[in-house]
Every structure is written in structure tokens, then in C-alpha cells.
Design an enzyme around this catalytic site. Structure first.
Site, PDB file in Angstrom:
ATOM      1  N   SER A  85      45.198  33.786  45.466  1.00 60.56           N
ATOM      2  CA  SER A  85      44.097  33.571  46.236  1.00 60.56           C
ATOM      3  C   SER A  85      42.760  33.926  45.563  1.00 60.56           C
ATOM      4  O   SER A  85      42.455  35.079  45.571  1.00 60.56           O
ATOM      5  CB  SER A  85      43.916  34.030  47.643  1.00 60.56           C
ATOM      6  N   HIS A 137      50.590  34.485  49.804  1.00 63.49           N
ATOM      7  CA  HIS A 137      51.253  35.324  49.337  1.00 63.49           C
ATOM      8  C   HIS A 137      52.987  35.407  49.754  1.00 63.49           C
ATOM      9  O   HIS A 137      53.732  36.194  49.320  1.00 63.49           O
ATOM     10  CB  HIS A 137      50.761  36.852  49.736  1.00 63.49           C
ATOM     11  N   GLU A 181      47.419  39.270  54.749  1.00 62.07           N
ATOM     12  CA  GLU A 181      48.035  40.715  54.557  1.00 62.07           C
ATOM     13  C   GLU A 181      47.796  41.394  55.659  1.00 62.07           C
ATOM     14  O   GLU A 181      46.682  41.396  56.411  1.00 62.07           O
ATOM     15  CB  GLU A 181      47.199  41.476  53.401  1.00 62.07           C
ATOM     16  N   GLU A 241      53.442  40.692  47.299  1.00 60.70           N
ATOM     17  CA  GLU A 241      52.999  42.093  47.197  1.00 60.70           C
ATOM     18  C   GLU A 241      53.962  42.919  47.719  1.00 60.70           C
ATOM     19  O   GLU A 241      53.739  44.292  48.088  1.00 60.70           O
ATOM     20  CB  GLU A 241      51.595  42.073  47.776  1.00 60.70           C
ATOM     21  N   ASP A 246      43.615  41.328  55.721  1.00 64.51           N
ATOM     22  CA  ASP A 246      43.073  40.709  54.715  1.00 64.51           C
ATOM     23  C   ASP A 246      43.173  39.008  55.084  1.00 64.51           C
ATOM     24  O   ASP A 246      44.435  38.776  55.186  1.00 64.51           O
ATOM     25  CB  ASP A 246      43.633  40.930  53.290  1.00 64.51           C
ATOM     26  N   GLU A 267      39.323  42.438  55.767  1.00 62.99           N
ATOM     27  CA  GLU A 267      38.854  41.920  54.569  1.00 62.99           C
ATOM     28  C   GLU A 267      38.619  40.355  54.642  1.00 62.99           C
ATOM     29  O   GLU A 267      39.669  39.674  55.133  1.00 62.99           O
ATOM     30  CB  GLU A 267      39.873  42.234  53.550  1.00 62.99           C
ATOM     31  N   ASP A 284      35.915  40.885  49.311  1.00 62.05           N
ATOM     32  CA  ASP A 284      36.593  40.376  48.011  1.00 62.05           C
ATOM     33  C   ASP A 284      36.207  39.353  47.369  1.00 62.05           C
ATOM     34  O   ASP A 284      35.329  39.418  46.661  1.00 62.05           O
ATOM     35  CB  ASP A 284      38.156  40.530  48.472  1.00 62.05           C
ATOM     36  N   LYS A 342      38.535  44.543  41.968  1.00 63.28           N
ATOM     37  CA  LYS A 342      39.121  44.208  41.010  1.00 63.28           C
ATOM     38  C   LYS A 342      38.819  43.905  39.670  1.00 63.28           C
ATOM     39  O   LYS A 342      37.667  42.870  39.433  1.00 63.28           O
ATOM     40  CB  LYS A 342      39.750  42.586  41.706  1.00 63.28           C
ATOM     41  N   HIS A 354      44.943  46.019  43.338  1.00 62.10           N
ATOM     42  CA  HIS A 354      45.877  45.187  42.508  1.00 62.10           C
ATOM     43  C   HIS A 354      45.551  43.506  42.778  1.00 62.10           C
ATOM     44  O   HIS A 354      44.776  43.117  43.295  1.00 62.10           O
ATOM     45  CB  HIS A 354      47.255  45.620  42.825  1.00 62.10           C
ATOM     46  N   LYS A 360      44.347  49.642  47.116  1.00 64.35           N
ATOM     47  CA  LYS A 360      45.451  48.543  47.651  1.00 64.35           C
ATOM     48  C   LYS A 360      46.209  48.127  46.782  1.00 64.35           C
ATOM     49  O   LYS A 360      45.749  47.651  45.538  1.00 64.35           O
ATOM     50  CB  LYS A 360      44.750  47.154  48.091  1.00 64.35           C
TER      51      LYS A 360
END
Length: 399
Positions: free
Chosen positions: A42, A155, A164, A201, A238, A266, A291, A316, A344, A367
Site C-alpha cells: 500500500s 497484506h 494491521e 508481514e 493501521d 495509523e 504514514d 520509511k 519496515h 514497526k
């Protein structure tokens, strides 16, 4: 002075089995270091550009041979004979060599791999750990881990639209204790699930009736592990709102916060919905993390600071493309009391650069997925080694 002698790049593969780029930098002392760039699933539109060979059908348009060529034929020549410990000059040369806002000419993946590898090699030449080389401080903090234990959204192949569902150990005295608690919760959660397939993940990826059901089973696993939700372990989400088919409202989040031990959300809204971000941040006292909103970009973070659109930022390196720019964004965030969370990507590798980065910058959190899949666990293991090396001076961040 030790100088850059040569740079060699090659195509390797990430944790999703997709091609990615590795750069290896050689010094005039004949030592070398390599770094592998991660890739997100994403990704926001404001991120630095990932160069892929869209027309190469041999790799379904996902190969990175053009980026590899840019390292071997353009970047290697431009950086030759620059001092390996002059990270600022290295990164400035890379930025100017590309000359575009989002590093579209050479590819941010080509640029970042070189930037990180140079940084690693400089630490090797100085015979100090990477976290000490990157740091401006002599006192170090281990970050608190946020572990993605249930995967949804882009994910995982399930019916959860939140991307998440994470746990965050609270009030621990060490990183190793934080990981111990997380281990117990994950193992107890595993026993409660009939389907223990994992997502990108490393978190479990079963179907649930709702997001709330996923949260409730995490709470049960926390309690079964002998911990108190919120006091010992909290829940962090997230949302990855850019990926949602139907946006969620401010009231939806306020109800979740009211009913569950949620301490961090997030990307609750899409990357340019600044007004909704501002309203939610004002109405709650939990951690609101940008993010896709910030994309590790100094200009976007400045806007968020001025508009009070969040109170934390996800970091990131591949969103911006060089080590220097990443450190600049972290500095800006800290000066304005924003929490920094090093992260990550869903397509990651065995490279542990971000673990050292989190300690070097005294970032409060990291994370890097669940306690599963070696590309995730490698970061936790690196942090355990750093904690061990620091000995009695090792401390964990407080939130």
C-alpha cells in the site's frame, strides 16, 4: 581518508518473492557492505518513485534491471573517490544526479540502496556499530515494538479491511521483556485460531466477521497470557485508508477508542484529507500516526505540524530515498514533539538497517511485523543484540 572505490548492483528478491535491488559498495581499503531496498504494497502517491521494468514480461513487469543499470553505469561513476564517511555529500550527489522531486530518473530504489550501503560501509571502516555511527547521541534507547499480529487489507487475502492489527507492550523495562510478552500473546492467539496462515508481514490472516471481532480475539489472547489490556499491552491499528473502498468516519474511530484498549491509529484517512486528520487528532489523546499522509517528506511533515494533523510520523527510508533526508525528517519531527516510528515495508528483506536507525535516533517505536518470517524476526534479533551489547546502559523508550 577512505574513499569509495566501486559500486556494484544486482537484482535480488524480497520477502514477497518479487525482484528488488541490492547495492554493494567497495572502499579503497577493499572492504565492502551491501544493502537491499524494501518495497511496499500500500504505497502513497507522495512516495519517492520505485523504478521497475514495466515492459519486461520475463518478470511480469516487476524486474529492476534499469535501476541496477543506473547504479552500475551512472551512480558508481559519480560517487567514485568521495570519502565514504561523507554521507551528506554522498546523498547530495545522488539527489542532484537524479534531479527530480520524487527521484523518478534514477529510481529511489537505486538511490536508497547505495545511500544505505555507503552508510554501512562507513561504520565498518570506523569499526563501530551502525547505530553508533548514525547517532548524534551517546545515550541510546531501544524502541518499543509494534507487532502486526493480524494482517488484513492489502497484506492478506481475507475479509478484513483494516490492514494491521498490532500489539504494543506497555511499561516494560527492556526490549527483551517487550518481545517476551509479545511472544506469549502471539502463541496464545495462534491456539485460538482455526486458520493460522500468515500474511505479508507475518501476522495471522484468517477471516473474521468484523474488525471488532479481530480486536476482541486479540484482547482474549492478551488476557490468556496473563496480561492486562491497555496497562501491559495495548492495541494499535493501521487502517491504510488509501486502500479502503469505503472511508471510515471520525465517529467510527472515536467509538473504537472508547470501547477497546486502542492506543495508536495509523492512516485513519486518505493521504490528502488534511481536515479529517486535524479533527480526529483534536478529539482524542491517543497516538495518531501519519504514514501516507507524510511519506517521510519534510514539506508534508511541516504542513502537518502547522495544521496539527497528527502527533506521530511513520518513518520509511524508501518513501524519501536517502539516509540524510530520512534523518532530516526525524530531526524535524522530534523538534516538534512528534513521536517517530521506524517502519519496515510489506516486501522486506534480511537487511536490518532500520533496527540500527531506530536506536540511533532514539525513536520511541519500531514497526517490523510479527514474530514470524525471518525478514521480520531479523530486525528484532538485531535489536536484541544491540540491547545485549549496550549491557547495563540499555534502556527502552517511554511513550
Amino acid at each position: 581518508m577512505v574513499k569509495i572505490k566501486n559500486i556494484k548492483s544486482r537484482q535480488v528478491f524480497d520477502s514477497r518473492g518479487n525482484p528488488t535491488l541490492e547495492a554493494e559498495v567497495f572502499s579503497s581499503n577493499n572492504t565492502s557492505a551491501f544493502s537491499i531496498v524494501p518495497s511496499g504494497a500500500s504505497t502513497g502517491t507522495h512516495e519517492a518513485f520505485e523504478l521497475r521494468d514495466n515492459n519486461n514480461k520475463d518478470y511480469l513487469g516487476k524486474s529492476v534491471f534499469n535501476a541496477v543499470s543506473n547504479v552500475n553505469n551512472i551512480i558508481a561513476k559519480a560517487l567514485k573517490n568521495i570519502n565514504i564517511d561523507d554521507q551528506s555529500k554522498i546523498d547530495k550527489t545522488l539527489i542532484e544526479l537524479d534531479g527530480t522531486d520524487q527521484k523518478q530518473k534514477l529510481g529511489a530504489n537505486a538511490i536508497l540502496a547505495v545511500s544505505m550501503a555507503c552508510c554501512k560501509l562507513a561504520a565498518i571502516e570506523k569499526k563501530i556499530p551502525l547505530f553508533k555511527y548514525l547517532s548524534k547521541n551517546k545515550d541510546f534507547l531501544l524502541p518499543i515494538p509494534l507487532l502486526n499480529i493480524i494482517n488484513g487489507g492489502s497484506h492478506a487475502n481475507n475479509n478484513l479491511d483494516i490492514q494491521e492489527f498490532m500489539i504494543r507492550p506497555e511499561n516494560t523495562n527492556s526490549f527483551s521483556e517487550a518481545i517476551r510478552r509479545s511472544f506469549l500473546v502471539i502463541q496464545n492467539l495462534k491456539k485460538m485460531l482455526s486458520n493460522t496462515n500468515v500474511g505479508d508481514e507475518g501476522g495471522f490472516a484468517p477471516d473474521f466477521k468484523s474488525n471488532e471481532e479481530a480486536i476482541e480475539i486479540i484482547i482474549k489472547s492478551i488476557e490468556k497470557s496473563g496480561f492486562k489490556p491497555e496497562k501491559d499491552i495495548s492495541i494499535c491499528l493501521d487502517i491504510a485508508a488509501n486502500e479502503l473502498k469505503e472511508p471510515k468516519s471520525i465517529d467510527y474511530y472515536l467509538n473504537l477508542i472508547k470501547n477497546y484498549p486502542i492506543k495508536s491509529i495509523e492512516d485513519p484517512f486518505s493521504e490528502d484529507d488534511w481536515d479529517s486528520w486535524k479533527k480526529l487528532t483534536k478529539k482524542t489523546n491517543i497516538q495518531i500516526v501519519g504514514d501516507d499522509l507524510f511519506a517521510t517528506n519534510k514539506n508534508r511533515l511541516n504542513k502537518g505540524i502547522n495544521e496539527k494533523s497528527a502527533n506521530s510520523i511513520l518513518i520509511k527510508p524508501n518513501q524519501i530515498g536517502t539516509v540524510s533526508e530520512t534523518l532530516d525528517v526525524i530531526d524535524l519531527a522530534k523538534k516538534n514533539n512528534f513521536k517517530t516510528i521506524i517502519s519496515h515495508r510489506s516486501g522486506d528483506s534480511e537487511d536490518t538497517f532500520i533496527a540500527d536507525l531506530s536506536v540511533a535516533t532514539n525513536s520511541s517505536q519500531i514497526k517490523t511485523g510479527s514474530l514470524a518470517r525471518s525478514e521480520r524476526v531479523s530486525k528484532y534479533n538485531r535489536l536484541l543484540r544491540i540491547e545485549d551489547a549496550l549491557g547495563n546502559s540499555a534502556k527502552i523508550a517511554k511513550i
